[in-house]
Design a protein around this motif. Structure first.
Motif, PDB file in Angstrom:
ATOM      1  N   UNK A 132       7.990  17.957  -2.345  1.00 61.51           N
ATOM      2  CA  UNK A 132       7.171  17.000  -3.094  1.00 61.51           C
ATOM      3  C   UNK A 132       7.710  15.588  -2.937  1.00 61.51           C
ATOM      4  N   UNK A 133       9.043  15.451  -2.780  1.00 65.35           N
ATOM      5  CA  UNK A 133       9.621  14.123  -2.554  1.00 65.35           C
ATOM      6  C   UNK A 133       9.127  13.537  -1.233  1.00 65.35           C
ATOM      7  N   UNK A 134       9.029  14.370  -0.194  1.00 62.10           N
ATOM      8  CA  UNK A 134       8.486  13.900   1.085  1.00 62.10           C
ATOM      9  C   UNK A 134       7.119  13.259   0.871  1.00 62.10           C
ATOM     10  N   UNK A 135       6.294  13.958   0.121  1.00 65.43           N
ATOM     11  CA  UNK A 135       4.904  13.533  -0.056  1.00 65.43           C
ATOM     12  C   UNK A 135       4.797  12.332  -0.982  1.00 65.43           C
ATOM     13  N   UNK A 136       5.414  12.419  -2.148  1.00 65.62           N
ATOM     14  CA  UNK A 136       5.264  11.357  -3.136  1.00 65.62           C
ATOM     15  C   UNK A 136       5.933  10.066  -2.688  1.00 65.62           C
ATOM     16  N   UNK A 137       7.130  10.182  -2.083  1.00 68.59           N
ATOM     17  CA  UNK A 137       7.832   8.982  -1.634  1.00 68.59           C
ATOM     18  C   UNK A 137       7.092   8.305  -0.485  1.00 68.59           C
ATOM     19  N   UNK A 138       6.509   9.120   0.403  1.00 65.29           N
ATOM     20  CA  UNK A 138       5.838   8.564   1.571  1.00 65.29           C
ATOM     21  C   UNK A 138       4.533   7.856   1.193  1.00 65.29           C
ATOM     22  N   UNK A 139       3.886   8.318   0.137  1.00 63.00           N
ATOM     23  CA  UNK A 139       2.582   7.771  -0.236  1.00 63.00           C
ATOM     24  C   UNK A 139       2.634   6.789  -1.392  1.00 63.00           C
ATOM     25  N   UNK A 140       3.695   6.834  -2.174  1.00 67.33           N
ATOM     26  CA  UNK A 140       3.760   5.983  -3.360  1.00 67.33           C
ATOM     27  C   UNK A 140       2.883   6.468  -4.494  1.00 67.33           C
ATOM     28  N   UNK A 141       2.433   7.713  -4.388  1.00 67.30           N
ATOM     29  CA  UNK A 141       1.589   8.302  -5.432  1.00 67.30           C
ATOM     30  C   UNK A 141       2.459   9.135  -6.368  1.00 67.30           C
ATOM     31  N   UNK A 142       2.278   8.955  -7.654  1.00 70.84           N
ATOM     32  CA  UNK A 142       3.046   9.723  -8.625  1.00 70.84           C
ATOM     33  C   UNK A 142       2.396  11.080  -8.888  1.00 70.84           C
ATOM     34  N   UNK A 143       3.191  11.993  -9.393  1.00 75.91           N
ATOM     35  CA  UNK A 143       2.698  13.320  -9.734  1.00 75.91           C
ATOM     36  C   UNK A 143       1.502  13.202 -10.668  1.00 75.91           C
ATOM     37  N   UNK A 144       0.439  13.900 -10.327  1.00 73.06           N
ATOM     38  CA  UNK A 144      -0.760  13.894 -11.144  1.00 73.06           C
ATOM     39  C   UNK A 144      -1.763  12.816 -10.785  1.00 73.06           C
ATOM     40  N   UNK A 145      -1.403  11.899  -9.879  1.00 72.14           N
ATOM     41  CA  UNK A 145      -2.299  10.793  -9.534  1.00 72.14           C
ATOM     42  C   UNK A 145      -3.209  11.081  -8.343  1.00 72.14           C
ATOM     43  N   UNK A 146      -2.816  12.006  -7.485  1.00 67.28           N
ATOM     44  CA  UNK A 146      -3.611  12.285  -6.288  1.00 67.28           C
ATOM     45  C   UNK A 146      -4.953  12.883  -6.678  1.00 67.28           C
ATOM     46  N   UNK A 147      -6.012  12.413  -6.028  1.00 69.45           N
ATOM     47  CA  UNK A 147      -7.342  12.928  -6.355  1.00 69.45           C
ATOM     48  C   UNK A 147      -7.607  14.290  -5.723  1.00 69.45           C
ATOM     49  N   UNK A 148      -7.343  14.435  -4.422  1.00 66.32           N
ATOM     50  CA  UNK A 148      -7.668  15.702  -3.745  1.00 66.32           C
ATOM     51  C   UNK A 148      -6.560  16.063  -2.761  1.00 66.32           C
TER      52      UNK A 148
END
Length: 375
Positions: free
Chosen positions: A60-76
């Motif tokens: 999850x760190x790979x994904x969240x850090x790379x996108x700057x999106x916090x947990x629960x913020x991603x739409x799809x």
């Protein structure tokens, strides 16, 4: 208003997320184990990042850090875990195949990222694994991940404007309390006419040498229909228009096959030894030449004429990469990178972008309706 965000796991060339992008979503990240796929993905997904990493190692760190999106913020969160473990073409399929457990890696990421919606695609063969128990397990695990509203649907791609008979199961779920539904078909059965093989590829130039247009070619004519106009948008020339070289014996075989014909039209003495022993009811798609006014058979990871109906309707050759991509509804602006073999793999493994767009449009509509009703 900012665009809703999408992350694509097991993205390949990105057919699924491309459909979402074309529906107005912002694709922020794609991930796949093969970096060659990333070259294709990055060129066709505006402003997206790519992670070349195995799903087993993805955090999850790979994904969240790379996108700057916090947990629960991603739409799809979308994804198509490799399907070979479930495919009807894999006679050893089942839960024992290591690829059959990759959906659990997808759900592991779901639990950490907590997107508002998830969309997971696979082959229909998984419905019969263990007498349907695997299907029940998938639904149960999605609910356990925090998505009580979940359902699945088996889509027929041709009912959404794709010129190909293709069946795929798609799971859709959300944590917003919105009952899951699926887009209505747009083609066939009293709707718009199906898009045919020739509708899809009729404006592409003939090929006389397998690699003659590998570096690009001019179109054979102006676009002849809405499908061609749509797929040519933003493209001034044809790319990836190359095909496998046939052996002399295969050229001799295909010369005997009419439109709508198959291996049965090949003289007995020209048939491969194994097919000389075959029943006439077997191998119904092998050495097939589709009718121009019909649908293509399912595009697989190589347009091998031994596998299916992949002979060009008019020329005595196999489909090119670009023709396969057209039959999958990929825009001509998408350039596939890697060897010809890798290009065919990217095309064949993809979700048709037109089908994906129909799903994306429907999810967007459901989200808007839910906000309106809550106001």
């Amino acid at each position: 208003m900012s665009k809703p965000t999408v992350i694509d796991l097991f993205c390949g060339a990105g057919g699924l997320s491309l459909g979402f992008q074309n529906a107005g979503y912002r694709v922020v990240l794609g991930s796949d184990i093969d970096s060659t796929f990333g070259s294709t993905f990055l060129e066709s997904h505006d402003g997206s990042a790519f992670l070349a990493k195995s799903a087993y190692d993805l955090t999850d760190d790979d994904i969240l850090a790379r996108t700057g999106i916090y947990k629960g913020q991603l739409d799809v969160l979308v994804g198509g875990p490799p399907c070979q473990g479930y495919s009807v073409y894999n006679h050893g399929r089942g839960e024992g195949d290591p690829r059959a457990g990759l959906f659990r890696e997808y759900l592991r990421i779901v639990k950490h990222v907590q997107p508002r919606w998830l969309v997971m695609e696979n082959v229909t063969g998984l419905t019969s694994i263990s007498g349907g128990r695997l299907l029940k397990d998938i639904l149960s695990e999605i609910r356990a991940a925090g998505y009580p509203d979940v359902d699945f649907h088996i889509f027929k791609a041709e009912e959404y404007g794709v010129p190909q008979e293709r069946r795929r199961i798609v799971f859709i779920a959300n944590r917003l309390g919105i009952p899951v539904s699926f887009p209505d078909r747009t083609h066939g059965g009293g709707k718009r006419d199906h898009v045919t093989v020739w509708d899809a590829i009729g404006d592409l130039p003939p090929i006389f040498e397998p690699r003659e247009f590998e570096s690009g070619a001019a179109y054979a004519c102006a676009p002849q229909n809405d499908f061609q106009r749509l797929l040519r948008r933003g493209s001034s020339h044809v790319s990836n228009h190359c095909c496998p070289k046939l052996s002399k014996v295969n050229i001799d075989r295909v010369k005997h096959i009419p439109q709508g014909g198959s291996w049965r039209d090949i003289p007995f003495d020209l048939l491969p030894a194994g097919m000389q022993r075959a029943k006439r009811s077997d191998h119904t798609k092998r050495y097939g030449r589709p009718k121009p006014d019909g649908l293509s058979c399912t595009i697989l990871t190589k347009c091998d004429i031994h596998w299916g109906a992949y002979i060009h309707p008019i020329q005595n050759r196999a489909f090119s990469v670009r023709e396969a991509a057209r039959l999958q509804s990929f825009p001509d602006s998408v350039v596939f990178h890697g060897s010809m073999t890798e290009q065919f793999v990217q095309v064949g493994n993809a979700v048709p972008p037109l089908l994906a767009k129909a799903i994306a449009d429907h999810i967007a509509l459901q989200s808007v309706d839910a906000i309106r009703h809550a106001a």
